[in-house]
Design a protein around this motif. Structure first.
Motif, PDB file in Angstrom:
ATOM      1  N   LEU A 121      84.733  34.122  51.994  1.00 20.35           N
ATOM      2  CA  LEU A 121      85.601  34.086  50.916  1.00 20.35           C
ATOM      3  C   LEU A 121      85.381  35.500  49.936  1.00 20.35           C
ATOM      4  O   LEU A 121      84.460  35.619  49.442  1.00 20.35           O
ATOM      5  N   ILE A 122      86.724  36.264  50.009  1.00 26.29           N
ATOM      6  CA  ILE A 122      86.809  37.311  49.225  1.00 26.29           C
ATOM      7  C   ILE A 122      87.028  36.996  47.722  1.00 26.29           C
ATOM      8  O   ILE A 122      86.269  37.193  46.872  1.00 26.29           O
ATOM      9  N   TYR A 123      87.960  36.070  47.735  1.00 25.98           N
ATOM     10  CA  TYR A 123      88.278  35.714  46.163  1.00 25.98           C
ATOM     11  C   TYR A 123      88.999  34.249  46.187  1.00 25.98           C
ATOM     12  O   TYR A 123      89.735  33.904  47.347  1.00 25.98           O
ATOM     13  N   GLY A 124      89.066  33.566  45.135  1.00 28.95           N
ATOM     14  CA  GLY A 124      89.749  32.278  45.192  1.00 28.95           C
ATOM     15  C   GLY A 124      89.282  31.293  45.797  1.00 28.95           C
ATOM     16  O   GLY A 124      87.978  31.242  45.716  1.00 28.95           O
ATOM     17  N   VAL A 125      90.030  30.164  46.041  1.00 29.14           N
ATOM     18  CA  VAL A 125      89.672  28.943  46.557  1.00 29.14           C
ATOM     19  C   VAL A 125      90.216  28.658  47.948  1.00 29.14           C
ATOM     20  O   VAL A 125      91.199  29.118  48.267  1.00 29.14           O
ATOM     21  N   THR A 133      94.131  33.599  46.706  1.00 30.31           N
ATOM     22  CA  THR A 133      92.976  33.327  47.676  1.00 30.31           C
ATOM     23  C   THR A 133      93.079  34.275  48.762  1.00 30.31           C
ATOM     24  O   THR A 133      94.221  34.617  49.032  1.00 30.31           O
ATOM     25  N   MET A 134      92.013  34.462  49.213  1.00 26.68           N
ATOM     26  CA  MET A 134      91.496  35.365  50.447  1.00 26.68           C
ATOM     27  C   MET A 134      90.246  35.044  51.225  1.00 26.68           C
ATOM     28  O   MET A 134      89.304  35.493  50.921  1.00 26.68           O
ATOM     29  N   ALA A 135      90.585  34.053  52.160  1.00 25.77           N
ATOM     30  CA  ALA A 135      89.308  33.965  52.997  1.00 25.77           C
ATOM     31  C   ALA A 135      89.472  34.595  54.227  1.00 25.77           C
ATOM     32  O   ALA A 135      90.411  34.703  54.739  1.00 25.77           O
ATOM     33  N   PHE A 136      88.363  34.706  55.160  1.00 26.40           N
ATOM     34  CA  PHE A 136      88.836  35.145  56.498  1.00 26.40           C
ATOM     35  C   PHE A 136      87.578  34.781  57.425  1.00 26.40           C
ATOM     36  O   PHE A 136      86.605  33.875  56.854  1.00 26.40           O
TER      37      PHE A 136
END
Ligand SMILES: O=C(O)Cc1cc(O)ccc1O
Ligand SMILES: [Fe+2]
Length: 448
Positions: free
Chosen positions: A356-360, A405-408
């Motif tokens: 997770l780079i940022y957020g939820v 949000t930015m997950a990967f």
């Protein structure tokens, strides 16, 4: 950090500090830092301009099909063979290479908290900690997933990786890659791809930096096919930025680290290897702003497979069966009607390493933190936690924007083995699987 995409804020051009970028993915680029340094109409003239040496760097076998054929021509002050000739083993610390069988982790869904950035002085090469490995670097298949925790810029030190291509995912702090091909600045929200064999050093212009790193032993990352989506959306070629030529004419000795055959080696160079005055070709580092990804999703009902969010894919010999897919979960609208909107419960053949780079992240509102990691290996069940399930089952289905949000995911066809470091890290959560324990029986045969 800018979590919203603002085209004006995207650094595509020159600044006083960095010379700038060229737009496009896999183009045949050409760039010169001195006028006339690049030979025209030929690659290897009898004498190169300015007394430069011509050198070819190929990333694919010479005879690879045209679409997968990658090479560049570099015009440099000294050829790469001007190293001391002697390599000595260097301490790879916590950097591991597949196959890495040092830990026999019992099968489980796993999750790690973010690892704090240490106080010690750690350059990029010293800071890599391998979490998982998959496949076999010696046969050029599979990958490793690492974190890096950098507290010191590399000074008079450079590095190249013969074992794989490197996909950097900054999470905290920006990275400056001073490469043979030019300079790349990447901040959280952006990624950088450094091909196998490219020499570079990593500097940390804004202080300590933490992030994720995928070491790709297999086929080079490329854009996925769009199929019926057509010619636009997802990651657009023009948003990939490759640096213009920038060189150092510096005769200070430097130490060159090389990752080769699963080990770290070092040798002495009497000069900076960042001495490429001009280059042309399609084998070069690049960066990409994940906020320029144009997501395609369900505008009717149901939850599509996450492959719709593939930014880059490393193909294997089997069509559609990726060595690695690099997938993101960016800001987007959720509008699907009569639909359980978060990811469904699932068991997959591919193995999923998530960050997770940022957020939820919508499937895990608790416990999956920026800088954290989850690992859902081959055929291990997973999906929304109890809280996410309850919320998504009851919420009114009006259009909702998932913002900030930015997950990967690094998703690979190979099971991922956990390293000793990852298995014994303080950051490993011992209660992760409990997040599904509250999903009780809801079945009632009298209520269709
Ligand atoms: O497991 C995950 O959270 C990643 C994921 C997201 C999704 O939307 C569908 C499938 C999937 O594996
Ligand atoms: Fe999944």
């Amino acid at each position: 950090m800018n979590t919203n995409f603002d085209p004006v804020a995207v650094n595509r051009s020159s600044t006083n500090e960095t010379p700038g970028y060229m737009s496009g993915f896999g183009n045949s680029f050409e760039t010169e830092a001195l006028p006339g340094a690049l030979p025209i109409g030929r690659n290897s003239p009898q004498r190169c301009a300015y007394g430069l040496y011509a050198e070819q760097l190929s990333g694919s076998p010479f005879t690879a099909p045209r679409g997968a054929n990658e090479r560049s021509w570099l015009y440099r002050i000294r050829p790469s063979v001007r190293h001391s000739g002697r390599f000595v083993k260097a301490d790879a610390r916590l950097w591991r290479t597949a196959p890495c069988l040092e830990h026999d982790m019992p099968i489980a869904q796993l999750r790690w908290d973010p690892t704090p950035i240490p106080e010690d002085e750690l350059t990029f090469v010293q800071s890599v900690r391998t979490m998982t490995t998959a496949g076999d670097a010696h046969t050029q298949v599979g990958m490793a997933a690492h974190i890096y925790l950098i507290t010191k810029s590399m000074v008079d030190q450079h590095f190249y990786n013969a074992d794989g291509e490197m996909l950097f995912v900054p999470q905290e702090g920006s990275l400056r890659f001073v490469t043979e091909f030019g300079v790349i600045d990447a901040e959280p929200g952006e990624i950088a791809v450094i091909p196998r064999g490219v020499k570079f050093r990593v500097e940390i212009p804004s202080g300590p930096a933490r992030g994720y790193l995928c070491e790709n032993y297999g086929g080079a990352f490329t854009l996925p096919e769009r199929g019926p989506i057509g010619a636009n959306c997802l990651a657009n070629s023009r948003d990939f930025l490759t640096p213009v030529a920038a060189y150092e004419d510096d005769d200070k000795p430097t130490e060159l680290f090389v990752k080769w055959g699963g080990a770290l080696w070092s040798t002495a160079l009497p000069h900076s290897p960042i001495d490429v005055v001009a280059w042309h070709g399609n084998y070069a580092p690049c960066k990409y702003d994940l906020r320029t990804f144009s997501p395609i999703g369900a505008i009717g009902f149901d939850h599509p497979d996450p492959s719709i969010f593939t930014v880059l894919t490393s193909p294997s010999e089997i069509a559609g069966t990726a060595n690695i897919d690099f997938v993101i979960f960016p800001e987007r609208w959720a509008v699907a009607e009569n639909t359980f909107r978060p990811p469904w419960y699932h068991m997959n053949i591919m193995s999923e390493f998530m960050g997770l780079i940022y957020g939820v992240y919508d499937a895990k509102p608790q416990g999956f933190l920026p800088g954290g990691i989850s690992l859902h290996n081959c055929m291990l069940p997973h999906g929304p936690d109890r809280e996410a399930f309850d919320h998504a089952s009851k919420t009114e289905l009006k259009p909702v924007k998932l913002t900030g949000t930015m997950a990967f995911m690094f998703e690979t066809r190979f099971p991922q083995r956990v390293t000793e470091y990852a298995a014994t890290s303080d950051a490993l959560q011992d209660d992760y699987a409990d997040c599904w324990q509250g999903l009780e029986r809801r079945f009632d045969p009298t209520k269709p």
